[in-house]
Scaffold this motif. Structure first.
Motif, PDB file in Angstrom:
ATOM      1  N   LYS A 163      78.183   6.034  95.267  1.00 55.15           N
ATOM      2  CA  LYS A 163      78.386   5.114  96.382  1.00 55.15           C
ATOM      3  C   LYS A 163      79.869   4.797  96.535  1.00 55.15           C
ATOM      4  N   VAL A 164      80.441   5.142  97.709  1.00 54.15           N
ATOM      5  CA  VAL A 164      81.843   4.836  97.990  1.00 54.15           C
ATOM      6  C   VAL A 164      81.971   3.338  98.260  1.00 54.15           C
ATOM      7  N   ILE A 165      83.072   2.766  97.791  1.00 58.42           N
ATOM      8  CA  ILE A 165      83.344   1.344  97.995  1.00 58.42           C
ATOM      9  C   ILE A 165      84.561   1.216  98.910  1.00 58.42           C
ATOM     10  N   ALA A 166      84.439   0.432  99.940  1.00 64.33           N
ATOM     11  CA  ALA A 166      85.528   0.250 100.908  1.00 64.33           C
ATOM     12  C   ALA A 166      86.762  -0.352 100.229  1.00 64.33           C
ATOM     13  N   LYS A 167      87.918   0.086 100.655  1.00 65.38           N
ATOM     14  CA  LYS A 167      89.192  -0.346 100.080  1.00 65.38           C
ATOM     15  C   LYS A 167      89.347  -1.865 100.097  1.00 65.38           C
ATOM     16  N   ASN A 168      88.906  -2.504 101.163  1.00 63.78           N
ATOM     17  CA  ASN A 168      89.087  -3.954 101.275  1.00 63.78           C
ATOM     18  C   ASN A 168      88.158  -4.755 100.371  1.00 63.78           C
ATOM     19  N   LYS A 169      87.263  -4.088  99.673  1.00 66.08           N
ATOM     20  CA  LYS A 169      86.357  -4.753  98.722  1.00 66.08           C
ATOM     21  C   LYS A 169      86.912  -4.737  97.297  1.00 66.08           C
ATOM     22  N   ILE A 170      87.928  -3.916  97.045  1.00 68.00           N
ATOM     23  CA  ILE A 170      88.467  -3.734  95.692  1.00 68.00           C
ATOM     24  C   ILE A 170      89.466  -4.846  95.393  1.00 68.00           C
ATOM     25  N   SER A 217      99.073   2.607 100.292  1.00 64.91           N
ATOM     26  CA  SER A 217      99.946   2.296 101.426  1.00 64.91           C
ATOM     27  C   SER A 217      99.413   1.160 102.298  1.00 64.91           C
ATOM     28  N   ASP A 218      98.104   0.999 102.383  1.00 64.11           N
ATOM     29  CA  ASP A 218      97.536  -0.108 103.164  1.00 64.11           C
ATOM     30  C   ASP A 218      96.514  -0.918 102.362  1.00 64.11           C
ATOM     31  N   TYR A 219      96.639  -0.866 101.057  1.00 67.43           N
ATOM     32  CA  TYR A 219      95.760  -1.637 100.162  1.00 67.43           C
ATOM     33  C   TYR A 219      96.335  -3.042  99.997  1.00 67.43           C
ATOM     34  N   LEU A 220      95.504  -4.055 100.121  1.00 69.61           N
ATOM     35  CA  LEU A 220      95.983  -5.434 100.094  1.00 69.61           C
ATOM     36  C   LEU A 220      95.648  -6.181  98.802  1.00 69.61           C
ATOM     37  N   GLY A 221      94.904  -5.557  97.888  1.00 63.63           N
ATOM     38  CA  GLY A 221      94.536  -6.215  96.643  1.00 63.63           C
ATOM     39  C   GLY A 221      95.638  -6.123  95.598  1.00 63.63           C
ATOM     40  N   LYS A 222      95.281  -6.403  94.358  1.00 63.43           N
ATOM     41  CA  LYS A 222      96.217  -6.419  93.231  1.00 63.43           C
ATOM     42  C   LYS A 222      96.327  -5.036  92.603  1.00 63.43           C
ATOM     43  N   THR A 223      97.532  -4.740  92.082  1.00 62.15           N
ATOM     44  CA  THR A 223      97.743  -3.494  91.335  1.00 62.15           C
ATOM     45  C   THR A 223      98.427  -3.801  90.019  1.00 62.15           C
ATOM     46  N   ILE A 224      97.955  -3.105  88.987  1.00 63.44           N
ATOM     47  CA  ILE A 224      98.517  -3.203  87.635  1.00 63.44           C
ATOM     48  C   ILE A 224      98.615  -1.789  87.089  1.00 63.44           C
ATOM     49  N   SER A 225      99.658  -1.540  86.315  1.00 57.81           N
ATOM     50  CA  SER A 225      99.730  -0.300  85.536  1.00 57.81           C
ATOM     51  C   SER A 225      99.903  -0.679  84.079  1.00 57.81           C
ATOM     52  N   LEU A 226      99.218   0.060  83.216  1.00 63.98           N
ATOM     53  CA  LEU A 226      99.351  -0.107  81.769  1.00 63.98           C
ATOM     54  C   LEU A 226     100.385   0.900  81.296  1.00 63.98           C
ATOM     55  N   VAL A 227     101.444   0.402  80.670  1.00 64.02           N
ATOM     56  CA  VAL A 227     102.604   1.221  80.362  1.00 64.02           C
ATOM     57  C   VAL A 227     102.832   1.266  78.856  1.00 64.02           C
ATOM     58  N   ARG A 228     102.745   2.470  78.293  1.00 66.34           N
ATOM     59  CA  ARG A 228     103.122   2.631  76.889  1.00 66.34           C
ATOM     60  C   ARG A 228     104.638   2.553  76.793  1.00 66.34           C
ATOM     61  N   HIS A 229     105.154   2.028  75.693  1.00 62.49           N
ATOM     62  CA  HIS A 229     106.575   1.694  75.575  1.00 62.49           C
ATOM     63  C   HIS A 229     107.499   2.839  75.980  1.00 62.49           C
ATOM     64  N   PHE A 230     107.146   4.072  75.661  1.00 64.80           N
ATOM     65  CA  PHE A 230     108.030   5.198  75.974  1.00 64.80           C
ATOM     66  C   PHE A 230     108.017   5.573  77.452  1.00 64.80           C
ATOM     67  N   GLN A 231     107.037   5.080  78.204  1.00 67.53           N
ATOM     68  CA  GLN A 231     106.945   5.388  79.631  1.00 67.53           C
ATOM     69  C   GLN A 231     107.850   4.504  80.491  1.00 67.53           C
TER      70      GLN A 231
END
Length: 176
Positions: free
Chosen positions: A102-109, A139-153
């Motif tokens: 089931k695809v979930i609409a971008k504005n629901k994420i 490009s048109d996502y309005l929710g929150k974004t996080i990246s998990l970054v290992r120290h060397f990255q």
């Protein structure tokens, strides 16, 4: 420059350990995670940070967990994760939802945990895998974004930003 950084990081990622409990804990304690009901995360490859603990934790907390599926022309959509048995191997060698998912609409994420190869210390920019799937999606996502970054990255190097590059709102950085 991006390609050189990407190649250097691939070598480091191949040799990185997989014990990242503190990094996961930082994510789970974040206000973004706590507030989110619908969370999107990639299915990791063997050289990436393992995302199964994230998926399992989200499911155990009653969150809806999503994983991406790619399509021609650099298109990507997120689908509800059901179980490992419902996944198929993509042309990129990554587990993806099958055609019945089931695809979930971008504005629901509420939250997308964005993968990357390298991240800038200065401006939360990321270097991905080179396909542009996430940048196009974000490009048109309005929710929150996080990246998990290992120290060397996390790097000081600057690279030429492209108009399509989307910065990540929050980097959660592994403590050495």
């Amino acid at each position: 420059m991006k390609n050189e950084i990407r190649q250097q990081m691939f070598e480091l990622m191949k040799n990185a350990g997989s014990n990242h409990g503190k990094l996961y804990q930082q994510l789970f304690n974040s206000s973004e995670w706590q507030a989110a009901k619908i969370i999107a995360v990639t299915m990791s490859t063997n050289m990436e940070l393992d995302t199964m603990p994230i998926i399992e934790k989200g499911l155990s907390e009653g969150k809806t967990m999503l994983i991406p599926k790619t399509f021609p022309h650099h298109k990507m959509e997120f689908f509800e994760f059901e179980n490992l048995e419902s996944l198929i191997l993509s042309n990129f060698g990554i587990l993806e939802p099958n055609d019945n998912a089931k695809v979930i609409a971008k504005n629901k994420i509420d939250l997308i945990i964005v993968p990357g190869v390298a991240f800038s210390k200065n401006n939360n920019q990321r270097i991905g895998y080179g396909g542009g799937f996430y940048d196009r999606y974000l490009s048109d996502y309005l929710g929150k974004t996080i990246s998990l970054v290992r120290h060397f990255q996390l790097i000081d190097s600057e690279w030429k930003l492209e108009i399509t590059d989307i910065p990540i709102q929050r980097l959660i950085i592994e403590v050495e």
